[in-house]
Enzyme design. Structure first.
Site, short mmCIF file in Angstrom:
data_model
loop_
_atom_site.label_atom_id
_atom_site.label_comp_id
_atom_site.label_asym_id
_atom_site.label_seq_id
_atom_site.Cartn_x
_atom_site.Cartn_y
_atom_site.Cartn_z
N THR A 1 -15.26 1.08 29.46
CA THR A 1 -14.48 0.71 30.64
C THR A 1 -15.41 0.13 31.70
O THR A 1 -16.55 -0.25 31.39
CB THR A 1 -13.67 1.92 31.16
OG1 THR A 1 -12.76 1.48 32.16
CG2 THR A 1 -14.57 3.01 31.76
N ASN A 2 -14.97 0.02 32.94
CA ASN A 2 -15.82 -0.47 34.03
C ASN A 2 -15.56 0.37 35.29
O ASN A 2 -14.75 1.30 35.26
CB ASN A 2 -15.57 -1.97 34.28
CG ASN A 2 -14.12 -2.24 34.60
OD1 ASN A 2 -13.59 -1.76 35.60
ND2 ASN A 2 -13.44 -2.99 33.74
N HIS A 3 -16.23 0.03 36.37
CA HIS A 3 -16.21 0.88 37.57
C HIS A 3 -15.02 0.65 38.50
O HIS A 3 -15.00 1.17 39.60
CB HIS A 3 -17.49 0.66 38.38
CG HIS A 3 -18.73 1.15 37.69
ND1 HIS A 3 -18.93 2.48 37.42
CD2 HIS A 3 -19.80 0.49 37.20
CE1 HIS A 3 -20.09 2.63 36.81
NE2 HIS A 3 -20.64 1.43 36.67
N SER A 4 -14.06 -0.15 38.10
CA SER A 4 -12.95 -0.45 39.02
C SER A 4 -12.23 0.84 39.45
O SER A 4 -11.88 1.68 38.63
CB SER A 4 -11.95 -1.38 38.33
OG SER A 4 -10.81 -1.52 39.14
N ALA B 1 -9.52 -5.26 36.86
CA ALA B 1 -10.79 -5.58 36.20
C ALA B 1 -10.59 -5.37 34.70
O ALA B 1 -10.80 -4.28 34.18
CB ALA B 1 -11.90 -4.69 36.73
#
Ligand code: CTP
Length: 210
Positions: A20-23, A87
């Site tokens: 995943t990502n930091h959104s 994101a």
């Protein structure tokens, strides 16, 4: 009627792990809230986040980019404004292991490319105002201009992840808005709620022009 996407997507590797990502979803949730306060019917298609939606917003929760793609594409035709603040993960594991992968030396995960949801909307663009975000750590405006054209958007909100007070987890953001007519508006640091209203002002201006 306003459609907003927000948050990250999560892409499963096996039943235990994911990419995943930091959104945080904060920017998209603020846009949905601002649109609701202005009296719009708002749908928020959101990846997994901990922020809570404002009252009166229809929320559709999704996990992966493919799920977000399907939810957006199925619903898109109904909306006057579509703002893609999510994101979206660009890649997903090509195969999701049925069982937990056991450790044992170096390993790699083969990735497949996810659909570009915004690009697909731009390809089939109708009258609805279409806006995207551009997240970069370098060459912000050049890349934003490229994405604006490649995805056939009315405008793009560019933000530099490396600037203090901008990006994922903060309550503030520092944005520049580029539109398809070549206009560029540069803004100082401000609350994500204020950025949300600036984005909606821009949408209204475009709707009134067309
Ligand atoms: N986006 C999307 N679907 C994807 C990737 C991105 O709809 N698979 C949308 C995002 O919601 C955002 C815009 O496209 O509004 C730009 O996203 P960004 O991550 O900045 O750029 P990418 O197009 O993914 O390009 P790159 O990762 O190479 O910078």
């Amino acid at each position: 009627k306003v459609l907003v996407t927000a948050g990250p997507t999560v892409e499963a590797i096996d039943p235990v792990r994911y990419i995943t990502n930091h959104s945080s979803g904060k920017m998209g949730y603020e846009i949905a809230k601002a649109a609701r306060i202005r009296g719009a019917e708002v749908t928020l298609i959101s990846g997994p986040v901990s922020v809570k939606p404002f009252t009166g917003i229809d929320v559709l929760k999704v996990k992966s980019a493919v799920e977000m793609h399907d939810a957006v594409v199925q619903n898109a035709a109904e909306y006057d404004i579509i703002i893609k603040a999510a994101a979206v993960a660009d890649y997903r594991p090509k195969n999701i292991a049925e069982n937990k992968i056991k450790k044992g030396g170096a390993m790699s995960v083969e990735l497949a490319e996810n659909p570009d949801i915004l690009k697909e909307l731009g390809k089939n663009k109708r009258n609805a105002v279409l806006a995207g975000f551009c997240m970069e750590t370098e060459n912000l405006l050049k890349n934003a201009e490229k994405k604006l054209k490649a995805k056939n958007l009315d405008f793009i909100v560019a933000n530099n992840l490396t600037a203090e007070g901008a990006g994922f987890k903060t309550d503030t953001n520092i944005v520049t808005i580029l539109d398809k007519d070549g206009n560029k508006s540069v803004y100082d640091i401000m609350g994500k709620d204020e950025v949300a209203h600036i984005i909606l002002d821009k949408c209204v201006k475009i709707m009134n022009k067309d």
